[in-house]
Enzyme design. Structure first.
Site, PDB file in Angstrom:
ATOM      1  N   SER A  24       0.832  -1.218   0.000  1.00 16.82           N
ATOM      2  CA  SER A  24       0.000   0.000   0.000  1.00 16.82           C
ATOM      3  C   SER A  24       0.859   1.256   0.000  1.00 16.82           C
ATOM      4  CB  SER A  24      -0.832   0.066   1.281  1.00 16.82           C
ATOM      5  OG  SER A  24      -1.996  -0.653   1.170  1.00 16.82           O
ATOM      6  N   ASP A 321      -7.427  -7.330   4.602  1.00 13.62           N
ATOM      7  CA  ASP A 321      -6.690  -8.286   3.768  1.00 13.62           C
ATOM      8  C   ASP A 321      -6.274  -9.539   4.541  1.00 13.62           C
ATOM      9  OD1 ASP A 321      -6.941  -6.659   1.550  1.00 13.62           O
ATOM     10  OD2 ASP A 321      -5.080  -5.581   1.949  1.00 13.62           O
ATOM     11  N   LYS A 348     -12.728  -8.412  -3.814  1.00 11.96           N
ATOM     12  CA  LYS A 348     -11.260  -8.327  -3.823  1.00 11.96           C
ATOM     13  C   LYS A 348     -10.707  -9.031  -5.065  1.00 11.96           C
ATOM     14  CE  LYS A 348     -10.980  -5.856  -0.184  1.00 11.96           C
ATOM     15  NZ  LYS A 348     -10.549  -4.466  -0.350  1.00 11.96           N
TER      16      LYS A 348
HETATM   17  C1  S3P Z   1      -5.782  -0.867   0.012  1.00 10.85           C
HETATM   18  C2  S3P Z   1      -7.006  -0.815   0.616  1.00 10.85           C
HETATM   19  C3  S3P Z   1      -7.876  -1.991   0.760  1.00 10.85           C
HETATM   20  C4  S3P Z   1      -7.096  -3.292   0.650  1.00 10.85           C
HETATM   21  C5  S3P Z   1      -6.166  -3.290  -0.519  1.00 10.85           C
HETATM   22  C6  S3P Z   1      -5.189  -2.129  -0.441  1.00 10.85           C
HETATM   23  C7  S3P Z   1      -5.027   0.384  -0.162  1.00 10.85           C
HETATM   24  O1  S3P Z   1      -8.871  -1.943  -0.247  1.00 10.85           O
HETATM   25  O2  S3P Z   1      -7.971  -4.386   0.563  1.00 10.85           O
HETATM   26  O3  S3P Z   1      -5.446  -4.504  -0.566  1.00 10.85           O
HETATM   27  O4  S3P Z   1      -3.824   0.333  -0.459  1.00 10.85           O
HETATM   28  O5  S3P Z   1      -5.628   1.451   0.016  1.00 10.85           O
HETATM   29  P1  S3P Z   1     -10.209  -1.072  -0.010  1.00 10.85           P
HETATM   30  O6  S3P Z   1      -9.798   0.242   0.470  1.00 10.85           O
HETATM   31  O7  S3P Z   1     -10.909  -0.970  -1.336  1.00 10.85           O
HETATM   32  O8  S3P Z   1     -11.010  -1.869   0.977  1.00 10.85           O
END
Ligand code: S3P
Length: 434
Positions: A24, A321, A348
């Site tokens: 992220s 996650d 997802k």
């Molecule tokens: C993420 C946010 C999450 C997560 C993804 C990465 C991010 O998704 O599931 O793997 O980097 O902001 P969502 O914000 O859509 O739930």
């Protein structure tokens, strides 16, 4: 090409382990660096398929990317308002949902540009109307297939600030709007119903963007320039979670996790595991720190007996996650484990509610899907084992591997190669602890 791999119980996991860099934060570091005027050194950038997609995208937009040794990447950006080198074209995001949802925030604020974002089969099944709607309200023209799915075409415009209530708790959507807000006249406010990961907010503060948080309300104002010199990416707690779960489940294990990100908005899984009786000791960050940095530290994990728990909707974004790992711990715990308010899991990289329920049931678990999560019952004994299909989803592949180490007979993971999306060295790192 689909590769299978077998994971069988092989005694305790022991030793020191450093997880790969955070996915992220790597995505955000590359995007913010590409929007800066001065070069930005990103240290410990994740080397994975998803984060390569982001480097390729910023290159296409005119940023220069130099990859040095040991994960150091220097990005010479194009600035917030300089005309992008390409005023349009195709951007391939591969499997990366974060890139698909964050990058449109930048492109929407570039009048005169028309870009189409597309990716693999999995990304084409993931909704993008959640970013299209607020960007249209801000003044951009955004088109999607069936008004919901990629390819997504963004025509940039002079944006106007909005006030927006997130219809789903999503850090990706929140981040997209905050990024677009840097280009919008006036101020842009996003409200979320439950706290989600806050890496974008921390990076906005770091880059000296006018930004305020008031509880679950975030306001950003138009800005001319980002002031960002260096970003150091911590270890990924979501990648570490697979090793943590393996250490909790393989009896006699003791693993010290080093240099892992301990941001409160990412460590929900460790708190849930502790509540189930696991030994996960470390200085997790306290909630709601208005911080501009990412806390990093150590976790000391040991195996032990588990009991069932209930994960409520507010906790879901903080462990989004890792919820499939909660199912795996639940299958080995005494009693019932329930996850509620997690319908987002269906959207997802694969439908993770269907994947974890079918997958763990095939290994012998007593688990059923609910509309917004799952219920799993255990009696404290290990799953039998069998075969699990990753369905092209990196986290499902790694779940299968951990399930194998914790099982009686071992698990064959079909599609283990998917792990390279976030964690190419996963099998090597796991086996090094055995
Ligand atoms: C993420 C946010 C999450 C997560 C993804 C990465 C991010 O998704 O599931 O793997 O980097 O902001 P969502 O914000 O859509 O739930």
């Amino acid at each position: 090409m689909t590769r299978s791999a077998r994971f069988a119980p092989d005694g305790p996991l022991r030793g020191d382990y450093t997880p790969p860099p955070d996915k992220s934060i790597s995505h955000r570091a590359a995007l913010f660096a590409a929007m800066a005027d001065e070069p930005v050194a990103v240290r410990n950038y994740l080397d994975s398929e998803d984060t390569h997609s982001t480097l390729n995208a910023v290159r296409t937009l005119g940023a220069a990317v130099e990859q040095g040794p040991d994960g150091e990447v220097t990005i010479r950006g194009v600035g917030l308002h300089a005309p992008l080198e390409a005023t349009g074209g195709l951007l391939n995001v591969g499997n990366a949902g974060t890139l698909m949802r964050l990058l449109p925030g930048w492109l929407a604020g570039q009048p005169g540009g028309v870009w189409t974002l597309d990716g693999d089969e999995s990304i084409r099944r993931r909704p993008v109307d959640r970013v299209a709607e607020p960007l249209r309200m801000m003044g951009a023209t955004v088109e999607a297939r069936d008004d919901r799915f990629p390819p997504l075409t963004v025509t940039g415009a002079q944006l106007t600030g909005i006030e927006y209530d997130l219809p789903v708790p999503s850090a990706q959507v929140k981040s997209c709007i905050l990024i677009a807000g840097m280009f919008a006249s006036g101020s842009t406010t996003v409200r979320e119903g439950a706290t989600s990961r806050d890496h974008t907010e921390r990076m906005l503060r770091r880059a000296r963007v006018p930004f305020e948080r008031d509880g679950l309300r975030f306001t950003v104002r138009q800005v001319d320039e980002l002031e960002l010199d260096e970003v150091v990416v911590p270890g990924d707690p979501s990648s570490a979670a697979f090793v943590v779960a393996a250490a909790i489940l393989a009896s006699g294990s003791r693993v010290v996790i080093r240099d892992v990100g301990l941001n409160w908005t990412r460590t929900g899984f460790f708190r849930i595991a502790e509540r189930m009786g696991a030994v996960v000791v470390g200085e997790l960050e306290q909630p709601h720190a208005d911080s501009d940095h990412e806390p990093v530290g150590e976790l000391d994990v040991a195996s032990g007996p588990l009991e069932g728990t209930v994960v409520e909707p507010d906790e879901v974004p903080l462990a989004i996650d890792e919820l499939t790992l909660v199912a795996l711990l639940g299958a080995h715990a005494e009693g019932e484990t329930v996850v509620r308010g997690a319908e987002e899991l269906r959207l997802k990289e694969s439908d993770r509610i269907a994947g974890v329920v079918d997958g763990l049931r095939g290994l012998g678990a007593d688990i059923e899907a609910t509309l917004d999560g799952f219920v799993v019952r255990g009696d404290g004994s290990s799953l039998r084992g069998g075969t699990i299909d990753a369905r092209g989803d990196h986290r499902m592949a790694m779940l299968g591997a951990v399930a194998g180490l914790a099982s009686v007979e071992g698990v064959e993971v079909v599609g283990m190669d998917a792990a390279a999306v976030s964690y190419p060295g996963f099998e090597r790192d796991l086996r090094a602890l055995m």
